[in-house]
Design a protein around this motif. Sequence first.
Motif, short mmCIF file in Angstrom:
data_model
loop_
_atom_site.label_atom_id
_atom_site.label_comp_id
_atom_site.label_asym_id
_atom_site.label_seq_id
_atom_site.Cartn_x
_atom_site.Cartn_y
_atom_site.Cartn_z
N GLU A 40 0.59 -1.40 -0.51
CA GLU A 40 -0.06 0.45 -0.01
C GLU A 40 1.32 1.05 0.36
O GLU A 40 1.93 1.41 0.48
CB GLU A 40 -1.07 0.32 1.26
N GLY A 41 -0.16 2.34 -0.77
CA GLY A 41 0.24 3.83 -0.07
C GLY A 41 1.41 4.30 -1.37
O GLY A 41 1.84 5.46 -1.70
N ILE A 42 1.81 3.25 -2.35
CA ILE A 42 2.47 4.16 -3.45
C ILE A 42 2.71 3.19 -4.89
O ILE A 42 2.90 1.53 -4.31
CB ILE A 42 3.94 5.36 -3.54
N GLY A 43 2.20 3.02 -6.29
CA GLY A 43 1.69 2.50 -7.16
C GLY A 43 0.71 1.40 -7.50
O GLY A 43 0.11 1.38 -6.21
N VAL A 44 -0.20 2.14 -8.07
CA VAL A 44 -1.57 1.58 -8.40
C VAL A 44 -1.56 0.53 -10.41
O VAL A 44 -2.17 -0.04 -10.46
CB VAL A 44 -2.25 2.86 -8.89
N HIS A 45 -0.32 0.78 -11.35
CA HIS A 45 -0.56 0.29 -12.51
C HIS A 45 -0.21 -1.31 -12.46
O HIS A 45 0.68 -1.33 -12.43
CB HIS A 45 0.01 0.74 -13.47
N LEU A 46 -0.89 -1.96 -13.33
CA LEU A 46 -1.02 -3.10 -13.58
C LEU A 46 0.19 -3.27 -14.59
O LEU A 46 -0.36 -2.71 -16.03
CB LEU A 46 -2.12 -3.63 -14.56
#
Length: 413
Positions: free
Chosen positions: A88-94
């Motif tokens: 969690e917290g940093i980074g979202v992209h597949l």
Amino acid sequence: MKHHLLPVSPKTIHWGYFSKVVTPALTLRSGDRATIETLTHHANDDYERMIKDDPGAESVFKWTREHKAVARRGAGPTEGPFIRGSGEGIGVHLLTGPVAIEGAEPGDVLEVRILDIKPRPSQCGCHAGKCFGSNAAANWGFHYHDLIEEPKPREVITIFELDTSGEPFAKAVYNYVWTPQTDPDGIVHPTIDYPGVPVDHTTIKKRENILPNVKVPARLHFGTMGLAPSEADYVSSIPPSYTGGNIDDWRIGKGARMYYPVAVPGAYFSVGDPHAAQGDSELGGTAIETSLTGDFEFILHKKNDLGGTPLEGLTHPLLETEQAWSVYGFTYPNYLAELGTNAQTEIANHSSLDRAMRDAFRKLRRFLMTVHHLSEDEAISLLSVGADFGVTQVVDANWGVHGTIRKNVFRCD
């Protein structure tokens, strides 16, 4: 030349980060081509249209209390306790990859040619064959604290259908205001704060007949594409940097060539964040986030061969199309090196278009002086009268400005 296929699966994707330590999903040689599938991390905004009955998508998004197919979703820790979820917290992209390039070494430049891009159609019942995407006007958007209608603040999801029967365009199907969602682990998400959270459509109110007379021209492209940086083992996918990443420029589509400086052995290329359409700035926080499949060709340019070419001295991403060259300026050209130990969280406190514009100017000036052998005075004159600078994005912490010079300004009769 070999042609490879890289489909999506929990073994071929990584979620929310670039990494120099992840085992490559594919290894190829310079000159090889690859068909690479990518998924949008927003597919669960409408599970029925964008995931259901699609074996690849279902395998990646599978998340029950007993089993989470992709546990790490970000560049953060995998050991709890968690507030939102692992990584969690940093980074979202597949991201699909990494793709390792044989013989790639720091100082080289990797050229990535986008030969073709195709939408990934729905495989669910009455939606089969149609293509859909999601636009989130989200809490990280530029608009979020400047709303004029109630309720304030709010996050709104708009689902679009992509029509590819002729000149492709996107048309809105419905929208809804985000309501608190409880994930399979029992964690409540009051905002869009963790990637891939399933949206329970019994908890939201669909508003249909929206944007009734609007057709958005499609601009199929990859918002996040680049190489692994050297500064850390896991680097958030959100802020773009010197090896590329989340640049969010709609021009990085079919026919484009991207050049990236290699920072680690093997280069470790990853691609994702596929978009159906986006405007400059990506103001609300996202584009039309969809799933796409791209055909790519990879060319490795060795550092000893760069002298006297447009790639000489390249330390940042560079775009080439048939019409133009573009450079990308950021608030910090290499925030990982410039902001120290806490760079990945600290960068969000420094977003600046002034700094990004300054960086874009310096990079395009260098390009004109190095590649076209202009004096500084000649370069500055040409920048003022013949170059175009635009806001690439104001939503990725390390804000971006692109500087473009058209190739036809150098053609003399």
